[in-house]
Write a protein that holds these residues in place. Structure first.
Motif, mmCIF file in Angstrom:
data_model
loop_
_atom_site.group_PDB
_atom_site.id
_atom_site.type_symbol
_atom_site.label_atom_id
_atom_site.label_comp_id
_atom_site.label_asym_id
_atom_site.label_seq_id
_atom_site.Cartn_x
_atom_site.Cartn_y
_atom_site.Cartn_z
ATOM 1 N N LEU A 1 -37.344 13.347 4.076
ATOM 2 C CA LEU A 1 -36.697 13.775 5.319
ATOM 3 C C LEU A 1 -35.298 13.176 5.441
ATOM 4 N N THR B 1 -35.001 21.930 11.234
ATOM 5 C CA THR B 1 -35.578 22.051 9.889
ATOM 6 C C THR B 1 -36.321 20.780 9.509
ATOM 7 N N GLN B 2 -35.730 19.641 9.817
ATOM 8 C CA GLN B 2 -36.373 18.359 9.500
ATOM 9 C C GLN B 2 -37.706 18.217 10.221
ATOM 10 N N THR C 1 -39.600 20.614 11.300
ATOM 11 C CA THR C 1 -40.547 21.595 10.748
ATOM 12 C C THR C 1 -41.185 21.051 9.475
ATOM 13 N N TYR C 2 -40.352 20.541 8.551
ATOM 14 C CA TYR C 2 -40.878 19.981 7.301
ATOM 15 C C TYR C 2 -41.774 18.779 7.578
ATOM 16 N N LEU D 1 -45.646 18.848 6.300
ATOM 17 C CA LEU D 1 -46.125 17.844 5.340
ATOM 18 C C LEU D 1 -47.118 16.888 6.006
ATOM 19 N N GLU E 1 -45.818 26.413 4.681
ATOM 20 C CA GLU E 1 -46.476 25.216 4.141
ATOM 21 C C GLU E 1 -46.253 25.104 2.635
ATOM 22 N N ALA F 1 -42.658 24.090 2.028
ATOM 23 C CA ALA F 1 -42.446 22.666 2.304
ATOM 24 C C ALA F 1 -42.941 21.804 1.144
ATOM 25 N N PHE G 1 -40.610 19.452 -1.273
ATOM 26 C CA PHE G 1 -40.906 18.022 -1.380
ATOM 27 C C PHE G 1 -41.081 17.609 -2.837
#
Length: 306
Positions: free
Chosen positions: A9, A22-23, A25-26, A30, A84, A87, A91
């Protein structure tokens, strides 16, 4: 495992310049996997295999989402599953590039085909109705008018409207500098009607809202503070209701209207891509479907054998 997600992040925030939305959401997506992994007794990312990612996604596909009382239970939408997977892939790509994990096992996950929702645009009549000046002119109504005129004239996102600052305005020459997604800057023209609305707001509205602590944001609340996303959204919705437009208008619908109306009046798709700040032309191409629908509608209406 949580620490590595936090590192990811931070990477999104500082190196990729991704938006706060966006941050978040991720982080949420996760976080769902971390909760599932904890139940499975997985304590290290190096223990996670492709079979675990697949099992998690199967679990998510079958999971019933929370609904309001009285509504029927439903499963997670394919759009949510898509996010999902996206993401997890982002990652793992980060972890592999940083040599934290030896292998990107998530690259084998296939993204389901996304349903392309055609963006909804307002008609010319609805735009005229929505942008009719409100009387009397107060700091609030002048601000609302300037927000709506700028949103439609330049196709700005909600976050771009909220964060635009005084130094980004160049009204005397009819353009603004916009800081978009990923901190990418673009120059966008502003139409004469929007310039007039902004000038009226800056001369007669904003000075009455400014306090010693007010930042240089163009648009300020009645307390002289910057708008939160939900507050600006509500202000736009309230103005829509007062205007008498019956549809459920969102700030993004003004952006869609901007792009759709440009295309319908002959603008080049590449130009629209530049104005919207789309990194990829494929994102902008959805408007060709809108234009096609419009062409079919006109053909049916006016052709003798339509």
């Amino acid at each position: 495992m949580q620490t590595l997600v936090e590192d990811f992040l931070q990477y999104l925030r500082h190196e990729r310049g991704q938006s706060e939305h966006t941050q978040k959401t991720y982080a949420a997506l996760l976080g769902k996997f971390l909760n599932w992994a904890q139940i499975q007794k997985l304590t290290d990312w190096k223990e996670v295999e492709l079979k675990h990612l697949t099992a998690f996604l199967m679990f998510e596909r079958e999971r019933l989402v929370e609904v309001k009382e009285g509504q029927s239970p439903r499963k997670l939408s394919s759009e949510s599953v898509y996010l999902e997977i996206a993401a997890l892939r982002a990652f793992y790509k980060f972890a592999e590039n940083e040599k934290i994990l030896p292998l990107n096992i998530a690259e084998s996950l296939s993204l389901p085909r996304r349903w392309k929702r055609l963006p909804k645009a307002l008609s010319d009549l609805e735009i005229t109705q929505l942008l009719t000046l409100e009387i009397p002119e107060t700091p609030r109504t002048l601000g609302d008018q300037a927000v709506l005129e700028l949103a439609y004239a330049s196709g700005l996102r909600l976050a771009e409207l909220r964060n635009i600052r005084m130094e980004q305005l160049h009204l005397e020459v009819g353009f603004i500098n916009v800081i978009g997604k990923g901190n990418k800057e673009r120059v966008v023209p502003v139409g004469s009607k929007a310039v007039q609305a902004l000038q009226r707001y800056l001369e007669s509205g904003r000075p009455k809202l400014v306090t010693p602590r007010s930042p240089a944001n163009v648009f300020l609340t009645m307390r002289g503070t910057p708008f939160a996303a939900v507050t600006l959204w509500k202000r736009i919705k309230d103005r829509v209701k007062r205007s008498g437009v019956a549809r459920n208008v969102t700030p993004h619908m003004l952006r869609h209207s901007f792009a759709t109306h440009l295309l319908e009046h002959g603008a080049d798709l590449r130009v629209i891509q530049e104005l919207l700040g789309h990194a990829n032309i494929s994102t902008t191409e959805i408007y060709t479907h809108v234009s096609g629908s419009r062409l079919r509608e006109v053909h049916r209406k006016f052709h003798p054998r339509g």
